[in-house]
Design an enzyme around this catalytic site. Structure first.
Site, PDB file in Angstrom:
ATOM      1  N   THR A  43       0.901  -1.563  -0.107  1.00  0.00           N
ATOM      2  CA  THR A  43      -0.059  -0.054  -0.093  1.00  0.00           C
ATOM      3  C   THR A  43       0.871   1.117  -0.128  1.00  0.00           C
ATOM      4  O   THR A  43       1.825   1.350   0.781  1.00  0.00           O
ATOM      5  CB  THR A  43      -0.899   0.129   1.335  1.00  0.00           C
ATOM      6  OG1 THR A  43      -1.736  -0.990   1.229  1.00  0.00           O
ATOM      7  CG2 THR A  43      -1.683   1.199   1.377  1.00  0.00           C
ATOM      8  N   GLY A  61       2.684  -2.519   8.413  1.00  0.00           N
ATOM      9  CA  GLY A  61       2.871  -3.203   9.654  1.00  0.00           C
ATOM     10  C   GLY A  61       4.359  -3.671   9.837  1.00  0.00           C
ATOM     11  O   GLY A  61       5.127  -4.093   8.634  1.00  0.00           O
ATOM     12  N   GLU A  93      -6.286  -5.703   4.206  1.00  0.00           N
ATOM     13  CA  GLU A  93      -6.418  -6.934   3.207  1.00  0.00           C
ATOM     14  C   GLU A  93      -7.485  -6.971   2.405  1.00  0.00           C
ATOM     15  O   GLU A  93      -8.285  -7.821   1.879  1.00  0.00           O
ATOM     16  CB  GLU A  93      -6.499  -8.132   4.156  1.00  0.00           C
ATOM     17  CG  GLU A  93      -5.437  -8.491   5.216  1.00  0.00           C
ATOM     18  CD  GLU A  93      -4.195  -9.092   4.305  1.00  0.00           C
ATOM     19  OE1 GLU A  93      -4.579  -9.614   3.312  1.00  0.00           O
ATOM     20  OE2 GLU A  93      -3.032  -8.908   4.861  1.00  0.00           O
TER      21      GLU A  93
END
Lengths: 554, 554
Positions: free
Chosen positions: B52, B91, B337
């Site tokens: 992303t 993350g 997701e």
């Protein structure tokens, strides 16, 4: 105004001035007003509204705390006889509160006179708990982290006789109890009726918080693009996607509808406040309406702020986007100041009763058993803009079918017909409890619970529509009137589409109407999308008050 | 398992082993596996999945990061050419990640070969950013506070040629690009297909977290009482109220249904994993199904954990009740997701296409334009327990009307008829785009968006029902089978009642059926209430893993 800034501050203010101060104003008399109010207003005397206990939240009538009169010293003994009598979730209790309006059962000379309220000092000026008072801190919560919710329990704490808030019942110097309201149930409901302001404030705060979230999400939807369509060059703005419009625009319409309903009830509250002795029927109506608005608007706030969060994707999950805190802070709105499920049943009960004579004096099972006669035509009175709405409904009877959906009179009549049908059916079902034994009567009423919740919602929806119509009627600028009219159409048609199962099931619309409604909602979304910036500007939230990374440059 | 403990840990594990490790496994080749996997498995090499970007979340194909081959040194230059090319919400990026699987556009000798993935070191062993790498921290989020989401951007960072994950496209020693998949679109969708595990894990985690919340709320409902009914003595348990049963029991039924659907898709994933070269059609089916389950189950988790919070009143808002953290942590499941709205459209697209030949090679507008022929009867194949379901559906045709509602074959046929009707109608609407100009074709597809979302949901609902039936069929204990059958009834009838507008509108049920459904749902709630403890015990969550003040003594 507070709710546009910070919801913890809103609730701290609500506890101090609305609940603690409100208890003194509404349940106290001249001495209490003179003694406590100046310091409450100035915040020199931070206080608590100590009603809820560990064991009893919704069922206030069953609180266990005792307020026992001691004639020897002209004092009261305030006591928590069990662990479940501990006052719980009390705002201002964990840290700042120095006194509390404590709800408990009043005992005088061996007789219990039911729930009354007394002022008890809980902390000294140094912030230490007073003798006999135990204070606890609920610690971290799901939101409202700026509010110090805590527990309070009492071990035979003595307070002077004068501290009993005695507007609706007190002890004279000879130790004799008297009350201007003879019926204990009526007295109880009159006293807890002071909660009406709190509920109105929660409903209003819910609307403001949601308007803020809608402003952020809509601004983002007007700035953020994603994906290209073949041959169209620029990436497509989120708000140009139909599914995205459907997420936000009907909620913008609701935000307007709900704003008008808050204006309406605030005026109603003020009118009641302006007379010394309000007519009981009007007071009851206000309480019912406040309960319904609190339940419907707080539900919407929870759901819609979540929609706004998701409409901003991953960016909306970052705290500096300014949405997740609104979501966490409004979460508890669904259950505090009255659990929504309990409040909607209160609305339904109000709809079924002749307010003036029996309201509050029967529990629901007894009400069901005694519902001797059908609620008549008169139960449903228009609540705002009566003349305007009467005219609209009459005109609608001559409207051709193709134009029905945007005919305001038809819209009103759909809401009214639904409410009438649901209440009448509910009354019929509940009358089956007549003559039954205790368990069977409870079973009948219990089976009606989902029906009661539905009744509470559709009644509130109608009240809101009437307030919206009155609001539009009062507008003079024709362009504003036209745009508000479109929002009102979207509010109504989206509501009818959501509830189409009910209308189809009861033959209140032909099957083909569902697709007409869907097309009309989609069409209004597409039309209002071009006014999206204007519509969020119309919420009137100063740009400087919105702290969000998603708003872009000023 | 992780999700029953802590969702931040779940996501940290998912990032490290599922996404970062998964990228190496699925997009890399032998050298990458040997070089990186041992340290990834042992967590000696914490890493990121850097897909992303600020400017592109859902639209991965448009990421702006460049991976440019430098023939002189046999290196790649990894670069963020704009601010919007910054990798975002990654993350492990803010604190622990030492390397990242970076998605970017591969440029070789002036030609762009589309999105590829390359391993880039981002921190040295001391935790300092590598030269040319800028790392940021997103700071506080709406939940998952144990996950260090951050930003990564690159200023002409050089990495060796071998670091390109080259299973689906790479550069040989002579600097020539080649790929086993000639079509760039097909190559792209094959590569992002590696996300399928992540989506299955999110769906599974959503179910586990919600089961935990349901366990807490149901336990509370079996312990907490409020209000008395006349003559009935004891206060009434929350779970004895019909409205409370309606909040929790249909969701317990869904928790079972969704658990079976997760079991089914996990097995499907394993079957595909067990063969060297999966059949493309099966791989696509798995991706579609994972997308649908992720969207439907994460939506349900968000909504249901909130229901559980409210079902515990003010007590549920205290963090030590153990529900608000679940709510905050699962919130982002709706958009990470894959945004749910995008995923459901992916499902709808999958339903409309002949997977094997055209999947992923057309955007939705092109698909609509080229949808020359109707999707045939063959588009809807049963996904589990085919023989069993075939038999059930055949038998149902002889079932008397009074017994229809609990006839499994009738239930299946209702789900199937709905799906077929919706997909066929969608195909008809989208075919209108044929021959239209770019803007008009986009408008046609855009107007179908809500229809596409609906198609994605009803397809997924059918998949879930089939998995539930297969699960029940595999159970041998007759008592368990009977109870699961009741839960399946409740799951189906609650679903049909929720969607009754659709069935009425399309003449798929008589009006009177709605009340039958309502009665049946209420009846099943009342019946299953007596098994409530057993049903939550059946979730199998060890008591010691549930940290909640609402669970009472062990």
């Amino acid at each position: 105004m507070f709710a546009l800034g910070d919801l913890s501050l809103t609730i701290k203010g609500g506890v101090q001035h609305g609940l603690w101060g409100g208890a003194i104003v509404n349940l106290g008399t001249q001495w209490h007003h003179e003694t406590f109010l100046p310091d409450i207003i100035s915040c020199r005397l931070p206080g608590c509204f100590a009603m809820t206990e560990m064991g009893h939240g919704s069922d206030v009538m069953s609180v266990e705390t005792t307020i026992t009169y001691l004639p020897a010293t002209s004092e009261f003994d305030v006591h928590s006889p069990t662990a479940s009598a501990t006052k719980a979730y009390i705002g201002n209790a964990a840290e700042h509160g120095r006194a509390a309006a404590v709800f408990g059962q009043l005992w005088v000379d061996g007789t219990c006179h039911g729930v009354h309220t007394i002022v008890v000092p809980i902390r000294d000026e140094a912030g230490q708990a007073m003798p006999g008072v135990t204070l606890g801190d609920h610690g971290h919560k799901g939101g409202l982290l700026g509010v110090d919710n805590g527990t309070i329990s009492f071990d035979h704490v003595r307070v002077p006789r004068t501290h009993l808030l005695n507007r609706y019942g007190g002890i004279n110097e000879d130790g004799v109890y008297s009350s201007p309201i003879a019926n204990p149930n009526a007295r109880f409901f009159t006293m807890v009726g002071t909660l009406v302001r709190g509920r109105i404030c929660v409903a209003a705060g819910a609307v403001q918080a949601t308007r803020k979230a809608l402003t952020i999400a809509t601004t983002y939807g007007l700035r953020r693009s994603q994906f290209r369509a073949p041959g169209l060059g620029e990436e497509i703005l989120l708000l140009d996607y139909r599914a995205h419009q459907r997420k936000l625009l009907p909620n913008i319409a609701r935000a307007y509808a709900y704003g008008f309903s808050i204006n309406e009830i605030a005026q109603q509250l003020q009118r009641l406040h302006d007379v010394d002795v309000p007519e009981p029927r009007q007071a009851r109506e206000l309480e019912t309406r406040a309960a319904g608005l609190k339940a419907v608007l707080s539900r919407w706030a929870n759901d819609t702020i979540q929609v706004c969060r998701e409409a901003c994707g991953g960016a909306g999950y970052m705290s500096d986007a300014g949405i997740t805190l609104l979501r966490q802070d409004t979460d508890v709105f669904a259950t505090f100041e009255g659990d929504n499920a309990v409040l909607l049943q209160l609305v339904a009960k109000g709809m079924l009763q002749d307010y003036a004579r029996t309201w509050g004096e029967m529990d629901t099972v007894d009400l069901a058993r005694h519902m001797a006669r059908m609620v008549g035509e008169g139960f449903m009175e228009r609540t705002a803009a009566r003349t305007v709405i009467d005219r609209l409904v009459q005109t609608a009877q001559r409207t051709p079918d193709a134009e029905l959906l945007t005919d305001r009179g038809w819209q009103v009549s759909m809401f009214e017909a639904r409410e009438r049908h649901i209440v009448e059916a509910l009354a019929r079902r509940m009358r089956r409890a007549k003559g039954l034994g205790d368990q069977e009567a409870f079973d009948v009423v219990n089976a009606c619970q989902p029906h009661m919740l539905k009744a509470g919602i559709v009644h509130t929806d109608r009240i809101i529509l009437e307030a919206f119509i009155a609001g539009i009627d009062a507008v003079e600028d024709p362009a504003v009137k036209l745009l508000l009219g479109k929002l009102c159409d979207l509010f109504v048609l989206d509501n009818l589409l959501d509830d189409a199962t009910w209308f189809l099931e009861h033959n209140r619309m032909p099957n083909s109407r569902v697709n007409q409604l869907r097309q009309a909602v989609n069409g209004l979304c597409a039309e209002l999308r071009s006014h999206a910036q204007l519509l969020i500007d119309g919420f009137g939230i100063p740009r400087a008050w919105i702290h969000s990374t998603l708003m872009g440059e000023d």
